[in-house]
Design an enzyme around this catalytic site. Structure first.
Site, PDB file in Angstrom:
ATOM      1  N   PHE A  71      -9.490  17.406  14.189  1.00  0.00           N
ATOM      2  CA  PHE A  71     -10.279  16.931  15.317  1.00  0.00           C
ATOM      3  C   PHE A  71     -11.748  17.019  14.931  1.00  0.00           C
ATOM      4  O   PHE A  71     -12.288  18.098  14.731  1.00  0.00           O
ATOM      5  CB  PHE A  71     -10.037  17.729  16.603  1.00  0.00           C
ATOM      6  CG  PHE A  71     -10.835  17.157  17.747  1.00  0.00           C
ATOM      7  CD1 PHE A  71     -10.348  16.091  18.491  1.00  0.00           C
ATOM      8  CD2 PHE A  71     -12.110  17.634  18.041  1.00  0.00           C
ATOM      9  CE1 PHE A  71     -11.105  15.515  19.508  1.00  0.00           C
ATOM     10  CE2 PHE A  71     -12.873  17.067  19.060  1.00  0.00           C
ATOM     11  CZ  PHE A  71     -12.366  16.008  19.791  1.00  0.00           C
TER      12      PHE A  71
ATOM     13  N   ASP B  82     -16.498  21.406   8.878  1.00  0.00           N
ATOM     14  CA  ASP B  82     -16.788  21.180  10.295  1.00  0.00           C
ATOM     15  C   ASP B  82     -16.586  22.516  11.014  1.00  0.00           C
ATOM     16  O   ASP B  82     -15.462  22.902  11.328  1.00  0.00           O
ATOM     17  CB  ASP B  82     -15.864  20.101  10.862  1.00  0.00           C
ATOM     18  CG  ASP B  82     -16.119  19.843  12.358  1.00  0.00           C
ATOM     19  OD1 ASP B  82     -16.814  20.669  12.999  1.00  0.00           O
ATOM     20  OD2 ASP B  82     -15.601  18.841  12.886  1.00  0.00           O
TER      21      ASP B  82
ATOM     22  N   LYS C  77     -21.666  22.560  19.466  1.00  0.00           N
ATOM     23  CA  LYS C  77     -21.187  23.444  20.521  1.00  0.00           C
ATOM     24  C   LYS C  77     -22.095  24.656  20.759  1.00  0.00           C
ATOM     25  O   LYS C  77     -23.108  24.518  21.421  1.00  0.00           O
ATOM     26  CB  LYS C  77     -19.732  23.822  20.231  1.00  0.00           C
ATOM     27  CG  LYS C  77     -18.826  22.589  20.376  1.00  0.00           C
ATOM     28  CD  LYS C  77     -17.385  22.901  20.642  1.00  0.00           C
ATOM     29  CE  LYS C  77     -16.645  21.644  21.091  1.00  0.00           C
ATOM     30  NZ  LYS C  77     -15.816  21.014  20.072  1.00  0.00           N
TER      31      LYS C  77
END
Ligand SMILES: *Cc1c(COP(=O)(O)O)cnc(C)c1O
Length: 394
Positions: free
Chosen positions: A134, A219, A248
């Site tokens: 993802f 990531d 985030k």
């Protein structure tokens, strides 16, 4: 609720709770009911809701200047880039806003580096990724997703990506060829169910990419910035990638802040006009990001995540004997818990937890993910775990 959804696209299926306020690890709904937040905005809220230091930094910046665009300099930009590079042990930062934008930036950086530095023939650059990944929701990123929900009906797809099984070093080695510019992976796959790769995998990817002159892009948008008990999940294997992709928690739960962090050789490929973002690296984002970096520099959040994480995993592993829990994975304050499907779907378990005042999010099938803010108290964490045990007892 029906009214709320009448005019919004149905691209999410939220639990039926309407949050009005939040503080620390707790959220309060519009009827005054309190819930322990065991999702923490997919790690965007690592430092908790309404964190005093972060709000103070944001408020102070609101009264100075909030947006200049990159057409002009502003006085928080250099400090943000310098200090983020330092936190990462790297040289250059390219700030963006959302995680997906940072991943897009990483893809563009790797391709340009491939053509300009590695010497890959034009148009041939290839990036190797893992199944179950993802990395965000843009058309290019979903082009290399293996999740039918994320991908179907959104083609035609961007070429240039090869998908190999996650955790399989031999498959990755076979996929890397002379046109490969980068390997892009999550050091722990969050959305896939908090999948931790086999020991030695990240170190193997590091070795392989170094040998073949390929960029290792980690990531760490969800795994990084304290969640796993270290600043970066790669640290657990003593691995330093060529590029971190961050997001985030970098925005402290206040504003979207993302960034690509790498060497001068790699990020140095960009010239003015070749990439950018109106809001990327804006003064408010930099002010909040600087405070996040200062908080991470103390190491206290990483240590908290490590200690409470050990406790969380100890407690969760006790549940695996009884049959209700069929698997537990994760690291630090981050766990994927597979529930026996006979007890209900992940969604149903999440709804039952909500009725007991705990908010979590299911991932695939009967897996729920537990990732409270790193500021959660041990007592609150234990209370949340007691609710989970009660739900599993039925
Ligand atoms: C959330 C996430 C993204 C995308 O971030 P957005 O801010 O939602 O675009 C990318 N990669 C990982 C690992 C994520 O968890």
């Amino acid at each position: 609720m029906a009214a709320a959804e009448a005019h919004s696209a149905h691209n999410y299926h939220p639990l039926p709770v309407v949050v009005g306020t939040a503080e620390g690890a707790w959220m309060t709904d519009v009827d005054g009911r309190r819930y322990l937040d065991m999702l923490a905005g997919y790690s965007a809220l690592n430092f908790g809701h309404g964190n005093r230091r972060l709000l103070d930094a944001a408020r102070a910046q609101l009264d100075r200047v909030t947006l200049t665009s990159r057409a002009f300099h502003h006085d928080r930009f250099a400090a943000f880039c310098t200090e983020l590079a330092e936190l990462c042990g790297m040289e250059m930062v390219l700030p963006m806003n959302t995680g997906a934008e940072a991943v897009e930036t990483a893809v563009k950086t790797a391709r340009k580096w491939g053509y300009r530095v590695k010497g890959v023939p034009d148009g041939r650059a290839k990036i190797v990724v893992a199944d179950g990944n993802f990395h965000g929701r843009t058309t290019t990123i979903i082009s290399f997703s293996t999740d039918p929900e994320a991908r179907a009906d959104f083609g035609p797809y961007t070429p240039g990506f090869t998908v190999v099984p996650y955790g399989d070093l031999a498959a990755m080695e076979a996929a890397v060829d002379e046109d490969t510019v980068a390997v892009l992976i999550e050091p722990i796959q969050g959305e896939a169910g908090v999948l931790v790769p086999p020991p030695g995998y990240l170190a193997g990817v590091r070795r392989l990419t170094a040998e073949r002159g390929v960029l290792f892009i980690a990531d760490e948008i969800q795994s990084g910035l304290g969640r796993t008990g270290a600043t970066f999940a790669c640290e657990h294997e003593g691995v330093v990638p060529d590029m971190y992709v961050l997001g985030k928690a970098l925005g402290g739960g206040v504003v979207p802040v993302s960034a690509v962090v790498s060497s001068a050789e790699v990020l140095g490929v960009f010239r003015p006009g070749e990439h950018g973002s109106t809001f990327g690296g804006n003064p408010l984002a930099c002010a909040v990001g600087l405070e996040v970096i200062a908080m991470l520099r103390t190491g206290e959040f990483q240590q908290r995540a490590a200690e409470l994480g050990d406790h969380l995993h100890h407690e969760l592993n006790l549940l695996t004997g009884g049959g209700a829990v069929t698997g537990v994975r994760g690291r630090g304050l981050w766990a994927g818990v597979d529930i026996d499907p006979a007890l209900g779907t992940g969604r149903e378990i999440s709804e039952r937890l909500m009725a007991r005042g705990v908010l979590v999010k299911d991932t695939h099938g009967s897996t729920i993910r537990i990732a409270p803010p790193l500021v959660v108290s041990k007592d609150d964490l234990d209370w949340g775990l007691a609710q989970l045990r009660a739900v599993l007892r039925g």
